[in-house]
Each structure stands twice: as C-alpha cells, then as structure tokens.
Design a protein around this motif. Structure first.
Motif, short mmCIF file in Angstrom:
data_model
loop_
_atom_site.label_atom_id
_atom_site.label_comp_id
_atom_site.label_asym_id
_atom_site.label_seq_id
_atom_site.Cartn_x
_atom_site.Cartn_y
_atom_site.Cartn_z
N GLN A 84 0.86 -1.18 0.00
CA GLN A 84 0.00 0.00 0.00
C GLN A 84 0.90 1.23 0.00
OE1 GLN A 84 -3.29 -0.20 -0.27
NE2 GLN A 84 -3.30 -2.43 -0.16
N PHE A 85 0.93 1.92 -1.14
CA PHE A 85 1.84 3.05 -1.29
C PHE A 85 1.01 4.31 -1.52
CE2 PHE A 85 4.61 5.65 -4.18
CZ PHE A 85 5.53 6.03 -3.22
N GLY A 86 0.87 5.14 -0.47
CA GLY A 86 0.05 6.34 -0.58
C GLY A 86 0.79 7.48 -1.24
N LEU A 87 0.07 8.25 -2.05
CA LEU A 87 0.65 9.41 -2.74
C LEU A 87 -0.20 10.65 -2.46
CD1 LEU A 87 1.41 7.79 -6.22
CD2 LEU A 87 3.07 8.38 -4.45
N PHE A 88 0.42 11.82 -2.59
CA PHE A 88 -0.31 13.07 -2.45
C PHE A 88 -0.89 13.44 -3.82
CE2 PHE A 88 2.96 13.00 0.80
CZ PHE A 88 2.24 13.32 1.94
N PHE A 100 11.02 13.58 -1.64
CA PHE A 100 11.52 12.30 -1.14
C PHE A 100 13.05 12.27 -1.15
CE2 PHE A 100 7.39 9.93 -2.40
CZ PHE A 100 6.87 10.13 -1.13
N ALA A 101 13.64 12.87 -2.18
CA ALA A 101 15.11 12.90 -2.27
C ALA A 101 15.71 13.69 -1.11
CB ALA A 101 15.53 13.49 -3.61
N ILE A 102 15.06 14.79 -0.74
CA ILE A 102 15.53 15.59 0.41
C ILE A 102 15.45 14.75 1.68
CG2 ILE A 102 15.02 17.59 1.87
CD1 ILE A 102 14.00 19.00 -0.69
N LEU A 103 14.33 14.02 1.85
CA LEU A 103 14.17 13.16 3.02
C LEU A 103 15.23 12.06 3.06
CD1 LEU A 103 10.28 12.74 3.14
CD2 LEU A 103 11.70 14.27 4.51
N VAL A 116 16.69 13.12 -9.75
CA VAL A 116 15.22 13.09 -9.94
C VAL A 116 14.89 12.98 -11.42
CG1 VAL A 116 13.12 14.48 -9.76
CG2 VAL A 116 14.62 14.23 -7.77
N SER A 117 15.53 13.78 -12.25
CA SER A 117 15.27 13.74 -13.69
C SER A 117 15.64 12.37 -14.27
CB SER A 117 16.06 14.84 -14.40
OG SER A 117 15.61 16.11 -14.01
N ALA A 118 16.78 11.83 -13.84
CA ALA A 118 17.23 10.53 -14.36
C ALA A 118 16.25 9.42 -13.98
CB ALA A 118 18.63 10.23 -13.83
N ALA A 147 10.53 4.64 -8.72
CA ALA A 147 11.43 5.80 -8.80
C ALA A 147 11.86 6.24 -7.40
CB ALA A 147 10.77 6.95 -9.55
N GLN A 148 10.91 6.36 -6.47
CA GLN A 148 11.28 6.78 -5.11
C GLN A 148 12.10 5.70 -4.40
OE1 GLN A 148 10.11 5.63 -1.92
NE2 GLN A 148 8.99 3.95 -2.86
N ALA A 149 11.86 4.44 -4.74
CA ALA A 149 12.62 3.36 -4.11
C ALA A 149 14.07 3.33 -4.59
CB ALA A 149 11.96 2.01 -4.40
N LEU A 150 14.34 3.93 -5.76
CA LEU A 150 15.69 3.89 -6.32
C LEU A 150 16.53 5.11 -5.96
CD1 LEU A 150 15.01 2.46 -9.90
CD2 LEU A 150 15.86 1.26 -7.88
#
Length: 292
Positions: A84-88, A100-103, A116-118, A147-150
């Motif tokens: 279950q992957f919630g998104l805004f 997410f990258a900042i976090l 992020v672009s890659a 993408a966020q997992a990578l």
C-alpha cells in the motif's frame, strides 16, 4: 559481492499468530521471487527486512551489516515499495520525488535535480513529470513508487505485490522496468502472482504459513515435477472424491467442464493424461503438500 542473509527468523503477533517461522534465505544480486498466497507471511518478512518491525528471533545481514542492530545505516542503502503506497494526489511527480530525495538526505540541489530527472526518465515518467499524481494510472503510480525506491542507488530494493491490480500492458511495462534495475542491486519481489516470478526471477522461494517450503531456481524446480503431473476432464460431482484419493493440485474449466490436475510418482489412474508443467504446477503442488 552483494548478499542478504536471513537466518532463523521468527515473528509472532498478538493472539499467537505466527507470521514467520524459522525463515532461512540467502539472496544475491538480481531478481529474487518470494511467492506465496495472501497471508503467507510475505509482507511480514518484507517489513522486517525493511527495518519497519522487529523480529522475535533470528538475524538479517546485508553485505555483512546487521540489519536489526543498524537500522539507520540500512535505510540509507534500502529502497522499498510497500503493498500500500500512498501518494499526495495534488502534488506533481517531479515535486514529490524531489521532496523524497531531500528526506533521503540528498541535500545538494544540482545532484538532486539530476537524480530526480534521471529516475523519471528511467521509469518513463519524465513526459508527465509536472502532472499531479492524482491523475496517474495504476501502472504510472507503481512506476513512481519504483522511482522513489531507487533514490540514493540502493543496494537492496524490496517490492511488495507490485503488479496487483495492473492491466496486462501496465504489468508488462513494470516487468521490463524491474528486469532493468535487477542488474545493479538485490531485488526482492514479493507476490502471490505466479507470472511475476515466472517472467522475472532466476531464483525464488515459496512461503506458506510463515515457513519457507521450497527454494531454488524456477527451471530446476519445474524439472523436478515433470512427468509427475496428469490431468483429466471430470464431472463436478466427482471432484470431492478425487480430492480424497489423489493430490489434486489445480482445478480449472475447459469448454465448460472441470479439468483437474493431480501429481503422483506412480502410474496415472485411468483416464488421466500427461499435463504440461510450469511454475504454476510447482507452486500449487507445494501448497497442497504443505496442507496434507
């Protein structure tokens, strides 16, 4: 060499529900399939590896790092796409991935923008990067999840039931994406869908009722049941009797009539003919034998 080692792992929830029962696995780089029915313990194992819950017993090491004792260090090299992957829904893909990258601790703005672009390019989302996530299809949301997992080039990526609910085209796109990233990291694919493992994984395990009941290479496991699976068209009223006498591993319909498969090392009963064997037959035979 990248390696995840799980040793004697057990977990019991409240009211005595044993989710994991002495699990032992050794997983190297590439795609590893964890196959099992709903409620088998797959998500419990994934959450434990991902440092989201504690085990009662056992150990996990990732490239020699104690996962249980060094959670923060593990999280720096871990990518996780939960079931279950919630998104805004009102935030664009590029803005949320940047957040997410900042976090993840990627504070250099230029480095973060390039990463992020890659990743949006890699997951085929760059063209819709400014679109709000609420307008994404199921497959697009799952690709954003990858993408966020990578982020941060993880050594271990866990994906839990990633293709459930996707249409065939979206599923194929997701297969292609996972096969690409499987070249650079340990990827654990947890699923109840046999086709996911059949399409992607060179090694696998079957888990049921918290126990690993089979593990190995899919092609070798298929070879082990070749010549032992037979099928027959039967009447619906006969199915219960066949179940009492034989190891019925699967039931389906062919031209409106029940078609059953049995597994046996003996000569087949009258009317049974050899059946084609794939990973489905391996999976179903293991589940049936586990309940005997």
């Amino acid at each position: 060499m990248d390696k995840l080692i799980i040793s004697n792992l057990s977990k019991t929830y409240k009211y005595g529900v044993k989710a994991l029962d002495n699990v032992n696995l050794e997983i190297g780089k590439g795609m590893f399939g964890l196959l099992g029915p709903n409620g088998a313990g797959k998500s419990s194992l994934m959450r434990t590896i991902a440092t989201l819950q504690e085990a009662d017993e056992g150990s996990i090491t990732l490239n020699g790092l104690d996962v249980i004792a060094h959670k923060m260090e593990v999280r720096k090299i871990l990518g996780y796409l939960p079931q279950q992957f919630g998104l805004f829904p009102k935030i664009s893909a590029i803005d949320l991935l940047d957040h997410f990258a900042i976090l993840k601790g990627i504070t250099n703005k230029i480095e973060r923008k390039e990463m992020v672009s890659a990743l949006l390019e890699k997951t085929n989302l760059y063209a819709v990067r400014k679109q709000n996530l609420g307008g994404f299809s199921g497959g697009m949301k799952q690709r954003f999840g990858i993408a966020q997992a990578l982020l941060s080039n993880p050594k271990l990526v866990i994906v839990d039931e990633p293709t459930a609910g996707l249409d065939p085209k979206e599923r194929n796109q997701f297969y292609y994406l996972l096969s690409e990233i499987g070249e650079d990291a340990i990827i654990i694919l947890s699923t109840h869908i046999v086709d996911d493992v059949k399409e992607l994984c060179t090694k696998m395990a079957i888990i049921n009722q918290g126990k690993v009941i089979l593990q190995g290479e899919p092609l070798k496991l298929i070879d082990q049941v070749k010549g032992k699976v037979y099928q027959k068209l039967v009447h619906k009223s006969e199915i219960a009797e066949y179940r009492k006498v034989h190891h019925v591993i699967n039931e389906q319909h062919y031209l409106g009539q029940p078609l059953i498969q049995i597994i046996t090392s003996l000569d087949p009963p009258d009317g049974f003919t050899p059946s084609q064997v794939g990973l489905e037959e391996v999976y179903f035979s293991q589940l049936i034998q586990a309940h005997k």
